[in-house]
Design a protein around this motif. Sequence first.
Motif, PDB file in Angstrom:
ATOM      1  N   UNK A 169       1.051  -1.234   0.072  1.00  0.00           N
ATOM      2  CA  UNK A 169      -0.054   0.097   0.068  1.00  0.00           C
ATOM      3  C   UNK A 169       1.007   1.226  -0.110  1.00  0.00           C
ATOM      4  N   UNK A 170       2.195   1.152   0.493  1.00  0.00           N
ATOM      5  CA  UNK A 170       3.119   2.344   0.552  1.00  0.00           C
ATOM      6  C   UNK A 170       3.099   2.829  -0.837  1.00  0.00           C
ATOM      7  N   UNK A 171       3.370   1.790  -1.816  1.00  0.00           N
ATOM      8  CA  UNK A 171       3.687   2.312  -3.386  1.00  0.00           C
ATOM      9  C   UNK A 171       2.204   2.877  -3.925  1.00  0.00           C
ATOM     10  N   UNK A 172       0.975   2.273  -3.498  1.00  0.00           N
ATOM     11  CA  UNK A 172      -0.100   2.590  -3.859  1.00  0.00           C
ATOM     12  C   UNK A 172      -0.518   3.971  -3.602  1.00  0.00           C
ATOM     13  N   UNK A 173      -0.283   4.122  -2.200  1.00  0.00           N
ATOM     14  CA  UNK A 173      -0.501   5.570  -1.892  1.00  0.00           C
ATOM     15  C   UNK A 173       0.394   6.778  -2.442  1.00  0.00           C
ATOM     16  N   UNK A 174       1.632   6.387  -2.734  1.00  0.00           N
ATOM     17  CA  UNK A 174       2.353   7.420  -3.548  1.00  0.00           C
ATOM     18  C   UNK A 174       1.602   7.982  -4.817  1.00  0.00           C
ATOM     19  N   UNK A 175       0.985   6.837  -5.652  1.00  0.00           N
ATOM     20  CA  UNK A 175       0.332   7.135  -6.705  1.00  0.00           C
ATOM     21  C   UNK A 175      -1.145   7.794  -6.585  1.00  0.00           C
ATOM     22  N   UNK A 176      -1.691   7.656  -5.382  1.00  0.00           N
ATOM     23  CA  UNK A 176      -3.202   7.912  -5.400  1.00  0.00           C
ATOM     24  C   UNK A 176      -3.613   8.514  -4.312  1.00  0.00           C
ATOM     25  N   UNK A 177      -2.612   9.117  -3.403  1.00  0.00           N
ATOM     26  CA  UNK A 177      -3.146  10.024  -1.997  1.00  0.00           C
ATOM     27  C   UNK A 177      -2.366  11.207  -2.313  1.00  0.00           C
ATOM     28  N   UNK A 178      -3.139  12.433  -2.018  1.00  0.00           N
ATOM     29  CA  UNK A 178      -4.538  12.510  -2.009  1.00  0.00           C
ATOM     30  C   UNK A 178      -5.419  12.420  -3.329  1.00  0.00           C
ATOM     31  N   UNK A 179      -6.670  11.995  -3.137  1.00  0.00           N
ATOM     32  CA  UNK A 179      -7.540  11.630  -4.187  1.00  0.00           C
ATOM     33  C   UNK A 179      -7.736  13.096  -4.944  1.00  0.00           C
ATOM     34  N   UNK A 180      -8.065  14.022  -4.203  1.00  0.00           N
ATOM     35  CA  UNK A 180      -8.440  15.176  -4.938  1.00  0.00           C
ATOM     36  C   UNK A 180      -7.646  16.455  -4.633  1.00  0.00           C
ATOM     37  N   UNK A 181      -7.403  17.431  -5.278  1.00  0.00           N
ATOM     38  CA  UNK A 181      -6.939  18.719  -5.293  1.00  0.00           C
ATOM     39  C   UNK A 181      -7.874  19.902  -5.056  1.00  0.00           C
ATOM     40  N   UNK A 182      -7.698  20.874  -4.253  1.00  0.00           N
ATOM     41  CA  UNK A 182      -8.386  22.002  -4.243  1.00  0.00           C
ATOM     42  C   UNK A 182      -8.566  22.893  -5.317  1.00  0.00           C
ATOM     43  N   UNK A 183      -9.910  23.422  -5.664  1.00  0.00           N
ATOM     44  CA  UNK A 183      -9.776  24.188  -6.981  1.00  0.00           C
ATOM     45  C   UNK A 183      -9.767  25.469  -6.350  1.00  0.00           C
ATOM     46  N   UNK A 184      -9.316  26.556  -7.214  1.00  0.00           N
ATOM     47  CA  UNK A 184      -9.259  27.901  -6.968  1.00  0.00           C
ATOM     48  C   UNK A 184     -10.490  28.689  -7.458  1.00  0.00           C
ATOM     49  N   UNK A 185     -10.747  29.895  -7.015  1.00  0.00           N
ATOM     50  CA  UNK A 185     -11.870  30.308  -7.474  1.00  0.00           C
ATOM     51  C   UNK A 185     -13.277  30.328  -6.830  1.00  0.00           C
ATOM     52  N   UNK A 186     -13.205  29.708  -5.838  1.00  0.00           N
ATOM     53  CA  UNK A 186     -14.571  29.251  -5.141  1.00  0.00           C
ATOM     54  C   UNK A 186     -14.991  30.194  -4.145  1.00  0.00           C
ATOM     55  N   UNK A 187     -16.217  30.143  -4.054  1.00  0.00           N
ATOM     56  CA  UNK A 187     -16.718  31.247  -2.808  1.00  0.00           C
ATOM     57  C   UNK A 187     -16.310  30.291  -1.395  1.00  0.00           C
ATOM     58  N   UNK A 188     -16.549  31.115  -0.331  1.00  0.00           N
ATOM     59  CA  UNK A 188     -16.346  30.418   0.770  1.00  0.00           C
ATOM     60  C   UNK A 188     -17.432  29.188   1.119  1.00  0.00           C
ATOM     61  N   UNK A 189     -18.758  29.422   0.625  1.00  0.00           N
ATOM     62  CA  UNK A 189     -19.720  28.502   0.557  1.00  0.00           C
ATOM     63  C   UNK A 189     -19.251  27.138   0.019  1.00  0.00           C
ATOM     64  N   UNK A 190     -18.734  27.666  -1.480  1.00  0.00           N
ATOM     65  CA  UNK A 190     -18.650  26.202  -2.287  1.00  0.00           C
ATOM     66  C   UNK A 190     -17.253  25.736  -1.925  1.00  0.00           C
ATOM     67  N   UNK A 191     -16.410  26.362  -1.064  1.00  0.00           N
ATOM     68  CA  UNK A 191     -15.300  25.704  -0.456  1.00  0.00           C
ATOM     69  C   UNK A 191     -15.355  24.622   0.557  1.00  0.00           C
ATOM     70  N   UNK A 192     -16.499  25.099   1.331  1.00  0.00           N
ATOM     71  CA  UNK A 192     -17.093  24.385   2.126  1.00  0.00           C
ATOM     72  C   UNK A 192     -17.602  23.133   1.832  1.00  0.00           C
ATOM     73  N   UNK A 193     -18.526  23.187   0.661  1.00  0.00           N
ATOM     74  CA  UNK A 193     -19.066  22.211  -0.191  1.00  0.00           C
ATOM     75  C   UNK A 193     -18.013  21.442  -0.685  1.00  0.00           C
ATOM     76  N   UNK A 194     -16.816  21.790  -1.183  1.00  0.00           N
ATOM     77  CA  UNK A 194     -15.759  21.136  -1.830  1.00  0.00           C
ATOM     78  C   UNK A 194     -15.417  20.083  -0.608  1.00  0.00           C
ATOM     79  N   UNK A 195     -15.019  20.733   0.482  1.00  0.00           N
ATOM     80  CA  UNK A 195     -14.457  19.863   1.863  1.00  0.00           C
ATOM     81  C   UNK A 195     -15.332  18.773   1.921  1.00  0.00           C
ATOM     82  N   UNK A 196     -16.413  19.212   2.205  1.00  0.00           N
ATOM     83  CA  UNK A 196     -17.402  18.155   2.530  1.00  0.00           C
ATOM     84  C   UNK A 196     -17.555  17.001   1.439  1.00  0.00           C
TER      85      UNK A 196
END
Length: 473
Positions: free
Chosen positions: A157-184
Amino acid sequence: MKPFSMMLSMLAIGITSSAAMAEGASSLPNVSPANSDLVNRGAYIARAADCVACHREDYTGGVAIETPMGDIYATNITPSKRYGIGNYTEADLKKALQKGRAPDHMIYPAMPYPSYHGMKDEDISALFAYLQTVPAVDEEPENETDLPFPFNIRSLMFFWNILNVPSYENREGLTEVQQRGEYLTNNLEHCGTCHTPRDGTMGADNSKYLAGAQLGNWYAPNITPDEASGIGSWSEQDIVTYLRSGELDQRVYAGGPMGEVVAHSTRYLTDEDLGAIAAYLKVVPAVATENKVQPVDTSRLPLPINESITHDLLAQDDYLTQAKAGVDASSPEGLYLDVCGSCHGVNGYGQPDAGYAPIVGLTSLRRDEPNTLVNVILHGAEGATNTRPNMPGFADELSSQQIADITNYVRTSFGGVASSDVSADYIDNVAAGVDQRPFLIKYAGVLAILGIIAVLALIGFIIWNMMRKRRHH
């Protein structure tokens, strides 16, 4: 569940004063005014992270998570020092959630640490405080994870994690509400775990982010804002309503894995958090897929017999008896009335008072590929809350042709589609399922053995070459 007033819920959850528990939210289990704000906030985080879906209401685990590598069993996360996480420090929990590392072994990504990787430290602190308060259960698990070679080597899993963690990157240009939605969406609720397809390593294929994925017998649909295949026609309030109640009239009803998400998690979230998820889902990149949903043709949908019959079970029973008497029992309509009519009604409007779902206009009836509908008929479905009856499966009671006939009947009669030509062969193919394992996963055992042989051969060649050179000197 213990009912609490609006103000008590606000204090118990311990979020900000502006994030009061909405009137529509279900009372949160395990929240008590006797606990600290931190502990009660941790109870909310546990629901938002959907821990109960795998670890059960008592957090003893034991739920089998089906994966292409085999069944992985959720573990005991009560404070038991022998069988649970009673010896964990907060740092241990943080490593488990964010990196997939328990104190003595690597964790399989069936526990969605690739998504939890983005959990905020303050949420982990609250969750840790809460988990210390749940009753410890000192019982040996009934089942333990035992995957075949080479997946039983957790260090891989160490090698799998290098490829796949984290799953997603945060986007830019979102409102505060949309940022909360992205986190959830991306972290706590880890929606992409089901709704984003997998690549050859079983990591998230983010080129098709939230565009839908097959999950064994179930299909997690496209939830991007694409109009034809996603939820582009849904308003933000529609999304909130669905996540709160598990249904939208004449559109969708949550069953199967999504029903569990609503039952265990989203119905407990505040309206503010559900609204944030909705706001975020409306701005994710739309992805068009081939499995489109036909627009609702209301002119083709049946009308209720009268305004009161769906709430009058005796009248429904009488009407069903009359309807059965007028049709051939072996015809598609006769099969529907005999197998489905007592719950979903002659005209498909169900029995709201008894918790039986209406099926008129549902998207599962209007999809070009009705696999979800077929699987519900084959395998049944659990309701979104424990107050609703579960639908039984009919795979052992009906023939493939009978299921095909019912599928075609409900699609044209209650889905409003112009025609449906689902065949018995189609039913057989859906029932048989498709081997969804990527090449690397399907042949991992063979590839691992070949790799070991190749390494041994290389080592042998190096030793032979060194010995040959020595003889020449």
